[in-house]
Design a protein around this motif. Structure first.
Motif, short mmCIF file in Angstrom:
data_model
loop_
_atom_site.label_atom_id
_atom_site.label_comp_id
_atom_site.label_asym_id
_atom_site.label_seq_id
_atom_site.Cartn_x
_atom_site.Cartn_y
_atom_site.Cartn_z
N LYS A 1 76.15 15.90 95.91
CA LYS A 1 76.32 14.48 95.62
C LYS A 1 74.96 13.86 95.31
CE LYS A 1 80.30 13.88 98.71
NZ LYS A 1 80.83 13.14 99.89
N ASN A 2 74.99 12.76 94.61
CA ASN A 2 73.78 12.05 94.18
C ASN A 2 73.07 12.79 93.06
OD1 ASN A 2 74.26 10.08 96.10
ND2 ASN A 2 72.83 10.95 97.58
N LEU A 3 73.84 13.28 92.08
CA LEU A 3 73.20 13.80 90.87
C LEU A 3 72.55 12.64 90.12
CD1 LEU A 3 75.96 16.22 89.52
CD2 LEU A 3 74.15 16.71 91.14
N PHE A 4 71.44 12.91 89.48
CA PHE A 4 70.75 11.85 88.75
C PHE A 4 71.43 11.61 87.40
CE2 PHE A 4 66.24 12.16 90.78
CZ PHE A 4 66.82 11.98 92.02
N GLN A 5 71.71 10.33 87.11
CA GLN A 5 72.36 9.95 85.86
C GLN A 5 71.58 8.83 85.18
OE1 GLN A 5 76.35 8.78 86.72
NE2 GLN A 5 77.02 10.79 87.38
N ARG A 6 71.43 8.94 83.87
CA ARG A 6 70.80 7.86 83.10
C ARG A 6 71.74 6.68 82.99
NH1 ARG A 6 69.36 12.09 79.54
NH2 ARG A 6 70.99 11.40 78.12
N SER A 7 71.19 5.51 83.10
CA SER A 7 71.99 4.29 82.96
C SER A 7 72.46 4.13 81.52
CB SER A 7 71.15 3.06 83.35
OG SER A 7 71.86 1.88 83.03
N ALA A 8 73.71 3.68 81.38
CA ALA A 8 74.27 3.46 80.04
C ALA A 8 73.82 2.14 79.44
CB ALA A 8 75.79 3.49 80.10
N THR A 9 73.23 1.28 80.25
CA THR A 9 72.88 -0.06 79.77
C THR A 9 71.39 -0.37 79.84
OG1 THR A 9 73.32 -0.97 81.97
CG2 THR A 9 75.14 -0.96 80.39
N GLN A 10 70.63 0.36 80.68
CA GLN A 10 69.23 0.06 80.85
C GLN A 10 68.38 1.29 80.56
OE1 GLN A 10 70.13 -1.57 84.97
NE2 GLN A 10 68.50 -2.98 84.35
N ALA A 11 67.55 1.21 79.54
CA ALA A 11 66.70 2.33 79.16
C ALA A 11 65.70 2.64 80.28
CB ALA A 11 65.96 2.01 77.87
N GLY A 12 65.50 3.93 80.56
CA GLY A 12 64.52 4.35 81.56
C GLY A 12 64.98 4.17 82.98
N VAL A 13 66.23 3.73 83.17
CA VAL A 13 66.75 3.54 84.53
C VAL A 13 67.72 4.67 84.87
CG1 VAL A 13 68.11 2.03 86.03
CG2 VAL A 13 66.45 1.04 84.43
N TRP A 14 67.59 5.20 86.05
CA TRP A 14 68.45 6.30 86.51
C TRP A 14 69.20 5.86 87.76
CZ3 TRP A 14 68.32 11.54 84.53
CH2 TRP A 14 67.48 11.68 83.43
N ASN A 15 70.38 6.43 87.95
CA ASN A 15 71.18 6.18 89.15
C ASN A 15 71.54 7.51 89.80
OD1 ASN A 15 71.40 3.29 88.65
ND2 ASN A 15 72.81 3.85 86.99
N ALA A 16 71.66 7.52 91.11
CA ALA A 16 72.04 8.73 91.85
C ALA A 16 73.48 8.57 92.31
CB ALA A 16 71.11 8.95 93.04
#
Length: 695
Positions: free
Chosen positions: A531-546
């Motif tokens: 759990k908590n794979l790193f994902q790029r945000s679909a709306t904010q460049a350079g932002v990642w979510n876990a």
């Protein structure tokens, strides 16, 4: 420099008689017969904390483990670590040039590499010739409870050749193979001062070519161990290891054109630059002191140091050009990694019953500091070259003169508290409990932005596993283990990713291990989740979510048997169902997809027949199912089966000559671990002649 922590018993040396042959990675077939081997195997400990630091046997360990011996490595002519591990149950991989994440296990790409129980940073250790290892131990699934941050799929613990007071023959090995390739090894060991000092040294050097134009590798390695027993209750070992590698024009793959790779391009090297290379040097030193204070109480201290430097200049990515008959190649990478690790681990082991229950417990503390300096030029440059005859320029011209500069410096300070207990609840039921508390401070200095970020991590890893000795031969077990893994390589995360949490790993496993009259077998089933794979945000460049989740479940079966005194068989098969449960990259939803490089099926079968005492004949089949070269599942890699044959003959006592044919049918297939638009064409049929001498 390197050292290894062999602790309690220093068993018989790693030498084998010339006709000794490993039918697989767990059974040595000799004239002594299978029953004699199994008795030795059953008493052998999983060395240097591969699955537990309590010195348990494999049968006592409630986890799936495999051990590949020095005898197997020598007898099967294994030339690389990938070749050593790829035929273990469920393993798949290839020797990609960067050797980063080149092996997958239990549905996850990338495994942890350890040297004598210490996780070694970087990938320089993976290049070294495996003839220097006593054993290669594989732990399936998360190893966080032993090693802190650990790859979810599994860990490989490399055990150095040991110094012993027993006789160790002088070893000479030489082989010549296709593409004018040569390998040589010298090894010797034994008593230096009776009852006080023993030593071991191994030296290897190779000059290896392939079917790809200009590609050549020249690894060299020296390893040594000194064993001292200054008193009847103390033991000290010193291990040192030094390796150098020079790879010229390493092959990064062939472009996929119209959905396939052309076999006729198998010899073309698009990294044919005049100065393309990967060079590395690594030094490891370890020192272990053991004090057997009483028959029940032991103190062990292991100091470890590792320094590795690796640099490469290559053009790595190739894809079809808009010009017919041309390929675009780009990503001129001038990269360097400078890695240093220093640490010390102290353990106390107490073998004392609790009430009427036999109990063995160990506790300790581990301190370490790692420093990592990364240099890069940003992979600039690009040009169109002929598909069949790419131009050979120099690196600086292709990269537009842009060479590497410092990018980031990372410091990681870590300490951990370790606790393990094995309680025999009854004569046949035992419970293994493992705990590790890890505290880690990481400091990232992004040199090009002059930005410094710091983060502290504190986490507990847990493992609990009951085992039931059904009888003297069979054991059943279950296990629950959990731990942590970086969502990405913690030393390569962007500044935006440093604030993200670590990835959570959980594993449930059950299995059975046993021996029968003329063989042994293992069966394991598991459910593994991250759990908590790193994902790029679909709306904010350079932002990642876990926020991502990935699940893998499967079954692994392996067995060896000796139906006749002259015949030995071994095999394994594994099924892996791996999927992204919830995973998005930007606007791309990958949920339900199969992760890259994860075949659903793998299988291996090997046999050994000795028609007469001096002659041995062998065959090996290796199957890897289809997989994808990208997480989007748009580029599917085909499955493949290879067949290897070998024969050996004892010319005179202690001298054996032999020959091998790898990929007998000249099977054309590609394997993974490069860029999504290109694939690596595997070697075709190759031949080898060799001589092994033991005096």
């Amino acid at each position: 420099m390197k050292l290894k922590p062999s602790l309690i018993a220093l068993t018989i040396g790693a030498s084998i008689s010339p006709l000794t042959y490993a039918a697989d990675d767990t059974m040595i077939v000799t004239s002594a017969g299978v029953s004699g081997y199994l008795a030795e195997s059953d008493s052998a400990r999983l060395a240097s904390g591969s699955a537990s630091r309590l010195g348990l046997t494999d049968k006592q360990t409630p986890r799936h483990t495999e051990t590949i011996s020095a005898g197997t490595i020598t007898a099967k002519g294994k030339r690389t670590l990938t070749e050593v591990v790829e035929t273990a149950a469920g393993m798949s991989g290839t020797s990609a040039p960067t050797l980063s994440n080149s092996v997958s296990l239990r549905g996850f790409s990338g495994i942890s590499w350890l040297l004598n129980g210490v996780e070694v940073p970087g990938s320089t250790i993976q290049i070294a010739d495996p003839v220097h290892y006593e054993n290669v131990d594989i732990l399936y699934g998360t190893g966080s409870v032993l090693n802190g941050l650990s790859s979810a799929g599994g860990s490989v613990n490399l055990i150095s050749r040991r110094a012993t007071f027993g006789r160790q023959p002088f070893e000479v090995d030489y082989s010549w193979s296709s593409d004018n390739s040569h390998r040589a090894h010298l090894g010797a060991g034994g008593t230096l001062l009776d009852g006080v000092a023993a030593g071991r040294m191994d030296i290897s050097a190779s000059n290896i070519g392939t079917q790809v134009e200009k590609e050549r590798s020249r690894p060299q390695r020296v390893s040594a161990q000194l064993l001292l027993t200054p008193t009847a209750t103390t033991q000290v070992t010193f291990d040192i290891d030094r390796s150098l590698t020079d790879m010229r024009n390493p092959y990064f793959g062939t472009p996929v054109i119209n959905g396939k790779v052309d076999r006729d391009l198998g010899h073309v090297n698009y990294n044919n630059l005049q100065d393309a290379h990967i060079r590395s040097q690594a030094t490891s030193f370890q020192s272990t002191q053991s004090w057997y204070a009483t028959p029940d109480l032991t103190f062990d201290n292991q100091f470890y140091y590792y320094k590795g430097f690796r640099e490469w200049q290559n053009v790595e990515r190739y894809y079809p050009s808009q010009k017919a008959g041309y390929v675009t190649r780009d990503s001129y990478g001038d990269i360097a990694h400078d890695d240093k690790l220093t640490g010390n681990r102290t353990m106390v082991t107490w073998d004392r019953p609790i009430a009427a229950f036999a109990n063995r417990v160990t506790a300790g503390v581990d301190f370490s500091k790692r420093e990592f300096q990364y240099y890069s030029n940003g992979f600039p440059g690009g040009e169109d070259v002929l598909l069949t005859r790419p131009a050979s320029n120099d690196f600086r011209t292709g990269a537009g003169g842009k060479m590497r500069s410092p990018v980031r410096h990372i410091t990681q300070n870590q300490y951990a508290l370790l606790l393990e207990d094995n309680l025999n609840i009854t004569d046949s039921v035992a419970l293994l409990s493992q705990l590790r508390y890890t505290s880690m401070d990481v400091r990232w200095h992004y040199q090009q932005d002059n930005k410094t970020l710091e983060r502290s991590y504190n986490f507990m890893s847990v493992g609990v596993g009951p085992s039931w000795a059904i009888n003297d031969s069979w054991t059943a077990y279950t296990n629950y283990s959990m731990g942590k893994e970086p969502g990405s390589d913690i030393f390569f995360v962007s500044p935006q990713q440093t604030s993200l949490p670590l990835t959570d790993v959980q594993q449930y496993e059950a299995g059975v291990k046993g021996t029968f009259d003329r063989g042994e077998m293992k069966l394991a089933v598991y459910h593994l989740q991250k759990k908590n794979l790193f994902q790029r945000s679909a709306t904010q460049a350079g932002v990642w979510n876990a926020v991502g989740k990935q699940t893998s479940r499967g079954i692994e079966f392996s067995a060896t048997m000796k139906p006749l005194d002259s015949v030995a068989l071994a095999g394994n098969v594994a099924y892996t169902h791996a999927r992204f449960d919830d995973f998005k990259q930007g606007t791309q939803d990958l949920s339900g997809n199969q992760p890259r490089y994860i075949p659903a099926w793998t299988a291996n079968l090997s046999g050994r027949y000795m028609p007469i005492d001096k002659l041995g004949l062998g065959a090996q089949l290796h199957y890897v199912g289809s997989s994808y070269n990208d997480d989007a599942n748009t580029n599917k890699m085909g499955d493949y089966t290879t067949v290897d044959l070998n024969a050996d003959y004892e010319v005179i006592k202690s001298v054996t000559v032999g020959t091998r044919v790898r990929n007998l049918t000249d099977r054309f297939y590609t394997w993974q671990r490069t860029y999504a638009g290109q694939e690596m064409i595997a070697p075709g049929r190759t031949y080898e002649a060799y001589v092994n001498m033991r005096f």
